[in-house]
Scaffold this active site. Structure first.
Site, mmCIF file in Angstrom:
data_model
loop_
_atom_site.group_PDB
_atom_site.id
_atom_site.type_symbol
_atom_site.label_atom_id
_atom_site.label_comp_id
_atom_site.label_asym_id
_atom_site.label_seq_id
_atom_site.Cartn_x
_atom_site.Cartn_y
_atom_site.Cartn_z
ATOM 1 N N ARG A 164 -14.490 77.099 45.332
ATOM 2 C CA ARG A 164 -15.342 77.278 46.510
ATOM 3 C C ARG A 164 -16.769 77.661 46.120
ATOM 4 O O ARG A 164 -17.722 77.407 46.866
ATOM 5 C CB ARG A 164 -14.740 78.348 47.420
ATOM 6 C CG ARG A 164 -15.267 78.297 48.836
ATOM 7 C CD ARG A 164 -14.936 79.535 49.668
ATOM 8 N NE ARG A 164 -13.566 79.955 49.601
ATOM 9 C CZ ARG A 164 -13.152 81.121 49.078
ATOM 10 N NH1 ARG A 164 -14.024 81.971 48.565
ATOM 11 N NH2 ARG A 164 -11.876 81.440 49.062
ATOM 12 N N TYR A 210 -31.954 70.438 68.680
ATOM 13 C CA TYR A 210 -30.753 69.600 68.631
ATOM 14 C C TYR A 210 -29.673 70.159 69.578
ATOM 15 O O TYR A 210 -29.357 71.358 69.523
ATOM 16 C CB TYR A 210 -30.278 69.596 67.180
ATOM 17 C CG TYR A 210 -29.032 68.817 66.867
ATOM 18 C CD1 TYR A 210 -28.976 67.442 67.064
ATOM 19 C CD2 TYR A 210 -27.916 69.460 66.346
ATOM 20 C CE1 TYR A 210 -27.838 66.731 66.742
ATOM 21 C CE2 TYR A 210 -26.768 68.746 66.012
ATOM 22 C CZ TYR A 210 -26.739 67.382 66.220
ATOM 23 O OH TYR A 210 -25.607 66.681 65.900
ATOM 24 N N ASP A 226 -35.152 73.505 61.369
ATOM 25 C CA ASP A 226 -34.307 72.326 61.165
ATOM 26 C C ASP A 226 -35.235 71.194 60.720
ATOM 27 O O ASP A 226 -36.054 70.711 61.488
ATOM 28 C CB ASP A 226 -33.577 71.984 62.469
ATOM 29 C CG ASP A 226 -32.584 70.829 62.310
ATOM 30 O OD1 ASP A 226 -32.829 69.953 61.449
ATOM 31 O OD2 ASP A 226 -31.594 70.791 63.063
ATOM 32 N N LYS A 262 -27.868 62.687 57.388
ATOM 33 C CA LYS A 262 -28.842 61.694 57.846
ATOM 34 C C LYS A 262 -29.497 60.998 56.639
ATOM 35 O O LYS A 262 -28.895 60.154 56.030
ATOM 36 C CB LYS A 262 -29.867 62.364 58.772
ATOM 37 C CG LYS A 262 -29.209 63.172 59.919
ATOM 38 C CD LYS A 262 -28.674 62.280 61.018
ATOM 39 C CE LYS A 262 -27.819 62.975 62.077
ATOM 40 N NZ LYS A 262 -28.361 64.123 62.745
HETATM 41 C C1 LIG Z 1 -27.594 65.256 63.271
HETATM 42 C C2 LIG Z 1 -28.387 66.502 63.338
HETATM 43 C C3 LIG Z 1 -27.812 67.723 63.019
HETATM 44 C C4 LIG Z 1 -26.347 67.888 62.736
HETATM 45 O O1 LIG Z 1 -25.915 67.252 61.592
HETATM 46 P P1 LIG Z 1 -24.372 66.857 61.421
HETATM 47 O O2 LIG Z 1 -24.237 66.573 59.974
HETATM 48 O O3 LIG Z 1 -24.144 65.668 62.300
HETATM 49 O O4 LIG Z 1 -23.559 68.039 61.855
HETATM 50 C C5 LIG Z 1 -28.619 68.844 63.047
HETATM 51 N N1 LIG Z 1 -29.915 68.772 63.376
HETATM 52 C C6 LIG Z 1 -30.503 67.614 63.698
HETATM 53 C C7 LIG Z 1 -31.950 67.596 64.059
HETATM 54 C C8 LIG Z 1 -29.763 66.439 63.693
HETATM 55 O O5 LIG Z 1 -30.341 65.298 64.053
#
Ligand SMILES: *Cc1c(COP(=O)(O)O)cnc(C)c1O
Length: 389
Positions: free
Chosen positions: A55, A108, A180, A205
């Site tokens: 972990r 988000y 973020d 992403k």
């Molecule tokens: C997609 C997204 C997330 C979450 O990511 P996941 O891997 O799908 O949980 C968080 N913040 C933003 C701005 C996003 O577009």
């Protein structure tokens, strides 16, 4: 090292993979020790790159963490099983009952759900603020404000935030600033250079970039790293070695993919801006678009995600347009090589501000296809849209 050299070189090979370009995928839960002395040395060094327990990571995860830490200019990086887990995990590493969070109104959606239903249950209060607030965030700071959370550009509406002004006001009251950074990635924006303490991204992403892995990361500066790290391990966060390997593979080509996403997105956005059916293109990289000046001041580039607001129209007309698209398919998670479209309703989630627009909104992710094919597809889509009005 310049950033293009960094994403190719950071975390590569090293003592665990002599001669190999790529770090191997280490599958491990148990780490075996021959003697008590070796075991004690591993316990003492478990926060460093010493094998101790699955972990806590293996050379596979350390390679990605080291690369992301250096790319964003931080002191350390935690990996999580998704982008959302990175957001909730980082928040929970810092918050306790009685604390207060200031959260951007264009954050988000699932982050908002976590604040309203998760943090609330733990006795943490959230106040939403206008993403355009800048230095005036000082007026919303309370004695118990622990975190100011930003997302720039914001989800769906792509508001660009003045991160330096927000950070300065938050730090004056001893609060932490989280951001973020999924849209720009550490390649096009380095939040820590603008005062942010914890930079979070959904690696799902653009870093992974091929729509096949869920993973998240949080990079912290010296002030925040110890607490982020302790909290993350306390909650048991870790990332699978196979997924980490794919994220590392994605990272190596992040620069060329982002550059093409940006180029294609600008081509399509410019074409969309000229359409009579389109009221506004919300893409900070587009001259004249909302947030363009701040984006130009702070960002080194733009990714391929933006929205358009239609001049007028109905949800049915949007459905007629989107249903018949060939090159674009409907999907939520962007950042892969493929183009996507999605009807969006920002007016349904905002609470600190109102979102008003003359017509419906569509969010696009512009992929690596030839933009001429994308534009031809959208052109036919607009004809269906107009027929359905
Ligand atoms: C997609 C997204 C997330 C979450 O990511 P996941 O891997 O799908 O949980 C968080 N913040 C933003 C701005 C996003 O577009």
């Amino acid at each position: 090292m310049k950033k293009d050299t960094k994403i190719v070189s950071l975390g590569r090979g090293g003592e665990h993979a002599p001669g190999m370009v790529n770090v191997p995928v280490y599958h491990a839960s148990t780490i075996l020790f021959d003697t008590v002395a070796e075991l004690n040395a591993a316990v003492a060094g478990r926060d460093e790159h010493i094998l101790y327990y699955g972990r806590r990571g293996t050379p596979t995860q350390w390679a990605l963490k080291d690369a992301l830490t250096d790319l964003e200019g931080g002191d350390g990086c935690m990996l999580y099983g998704s982008g959302l887990a990175a957001i909730t995990g980082a928040l929970l590493a810092f918050l306790k009952a009685g604390d207060h969070v200031l959260m951007s109104d264009s954050v988000y959606g699932p982050t908002r759900v976590f604040c309203n239903h998760g943090l609330k249950r733990y006795g943490v209060e959230t106040t939403y603020y206008d993403p355009a607030i800048g230095a005036d965030i000082a007026d919303l700071m309370q004695d118990n404000t622990k975190i100011v959370f930003a997302e720039s550009p914001g989800s769906l509406t792509f508001d660009v935030q003045d991160m330096a002004a927000i950070s300065a006001a938050a730090h004056a009251q001893d609060a932490y600033v989280f951001a973020d950074n999924t849209w720009a990635t550490g390649y096009y924006f380095k939040p820590l250079d603008h005062g942010v303490d914890v930079s979070i991204q959904a690696l799902t992403k653009y870093v992974v970039g091929h729509s096949d892995v869920m993973m998240g990361a949080a990079v912290a500066n010296e002030r925040a790293w110890k607490q982020l790290h302790r909290g993350g391990f306390m909650h048991g966060h870790c990332a699978s070695p196979d997924d980490t390997y794919l994220a590392l593979r994605g990272l190596r080509t992040l620069s060329v993919r982002l550059e093409r996403h940006q180029q294609n997105a600008l081509t399509v956005a410019n074409w969309l801006a000229e359409r009579p059916e389109v009221h506004q293109v919300l893409y900070p990289a587009l001259p004249g678009a909302p947030g363009h000046d701040l984006w130009k001041r702070d960002f080194q580039g733009a990714s391929g995600l933006f929205s358009i607001v239609m001049e007028d129209g109905t949800d049915d007309a949007v459905a007629a347009m989107l249903d018949g698209l060939d090159r674009f398919k409907l999907g939520f998670s962007w950042g892969g090589y493929e183009s996507l479209a999605l009807p969006a309703k920002p007016e349904q989630s905002r609470t600190a501000t109102t979102w008003e627009s003359p017509g419906p909104m569509i969010r696009f992710h512009i992929g690596l296809e030839d933009p001429d094919d994308l534009i031809a597809d959208l052109d036919k889509g607009f004809a269906r849209y107009t027929r359905a009005l």
